[in-house]
Write an enzyme that holds these catalytic residues in place. Sequence first.
Site, PDB file in Angstrom:
ATOM      1  N   ALA A  35       0.849  -1.192   0.000  1.00  0.00           N
ATOM      2  CA  ALA A  35       0.000   0.000   0.000  1.00  0.00           C
ATOM      3  C   ALA A  35       0.885   1.243   0.000  1.00  0.00           C
ATOM      4  O   ALA A  35       1.920   1.282   0.664  1.00  0.00           O
ATOM      5  CB  ALA A  35      -0.900   0.006   1.231  1.00  0.00           C
ATOM      6  N   ASP A  36       0.475   2.247  -0.770  1.00  0.00           N
ATOM      7  CA  ASP A  36       1.188   3.520  -0.721  1.00  0.00           C
ATOM      8  C   ASP A  36       0.353   4.507   0.101  1.00  0.00           C
ATOM      9  O   ASP A  36      -0.704   4.152   0.625  1.00  0.00           O
ATOM     10  CB  ASP A  36       1.502   4.045  -2.126  1.00  0.00           C
ATOM     11  CG  ASP A  36       0.260   4.302  -2.973  1.00  0.00           C
ATOM     12  OD1 ASP A  36      -0.841   4.508  -2.407  1.00  0.00           O
ATOM     13  OD2 ASP A  36       0.385   4.310  -4.211  1.00  0.00           O
ATOM     14  N   SER A  37       0.819   5.732   0.213  1.00  0.00           N
ATOM     15  CA  SER A  37       0.132   6.702   1.075  1.00  0.00           C
ATOM     16  C   SER A  37      -1.290   6.986   0.603  1.00  0.00           C
ATOM     17  O   SER A  37      -2.202   7.146   1.422  1.00  0.00           O
ATOM     18  CB  SER A  37       0.938   7.996   1.181  1.00  0.00           C
ATOM     19  OG  SER A  37       1.155   8.551  -0.102  1.00  0.00           O
ATOM     20  N   ASP A  39      -3.224   4.848  -1.003  1.00  0.00           N
ATOM     21  CA  ASP A  39      -3.994   3.655  -0.638  1.00  0.00           C
ATOM     22  C   ASP A  39      -4.434   3.722   0.819  1.00  0.00           C
ATOM     23  O   ASP A  39      -5.574   3.394   1.152  1.00  0.00           O
ATOM     24  CB  ASP A  39      -3.162   2.381  -0.835  1.00  0.00           C
ATOM     25  CG  ASP A  39      -2.880   2.062  -2.288  1.00  0.00           C
ATOM     26  OD1 ASP A  39      -3.737   2.351  -3.144  1.00  0.00           O
ATOM     27  OD2 ASP A  39      -1.794   1.517  -2.562  1.00  0.00           O
ATOM     28  N   ILE A  40      -3.532   4.153   1.676  1.00  0.00           N
ATOM     29  CA  ILE A  40      -3.843   4.205   3.105  1.00  0.00           C
ATOM     30  C   ILE A  40      -4.937   5.233   3.378  1.00  0.00           C
ATOM     31  O   ILE A  40      -5.867   4.975   4.148  1.00  0.00           O
ATOM     32  CB  ILE A  40      -2.570   4.456   3.932  1.00  0.00           C
ATOM     33  CG1 ILE A  40      -1.666   3.219   3.815  1.00  0.00           C
ATOM     34  CG2 ILE A  40      -2.904   4.760   5.390  1.00  0.00           C
ATOM     35  CD1 ILE A  40      -0.300   3.346   4.412  1.00  0.00           C
TER      36      ILE A  40
END
Length: 78
Positions: A35-37, A39-40
């Site tokens: 997950a990237d930022s 996604d979070i």
Amino acid sequence: MQNIEKKIKKIIAQQLGLIEQKITNESLLVEDLNADSLDIVELIMAFEEEFNIEITDEEAENLTSVQSIFDIIKKYVF
């Protein structure tokens, strides 16, 4: 509680395009689930909508694993 855990894993799987069965409580969002930022942020919004809660910025910073998500949501739901 298993129902909440299942919902959390389902949301993660949908948002990240993963197979739900491969997501464990120990899975780390960035390291294991890639997950990237963004996604979070999207995950947080999905959890807030699904469980009708508001996750604080401080809590959001501590969302590193599936278990940490469960622990925070559990505070609001129970």
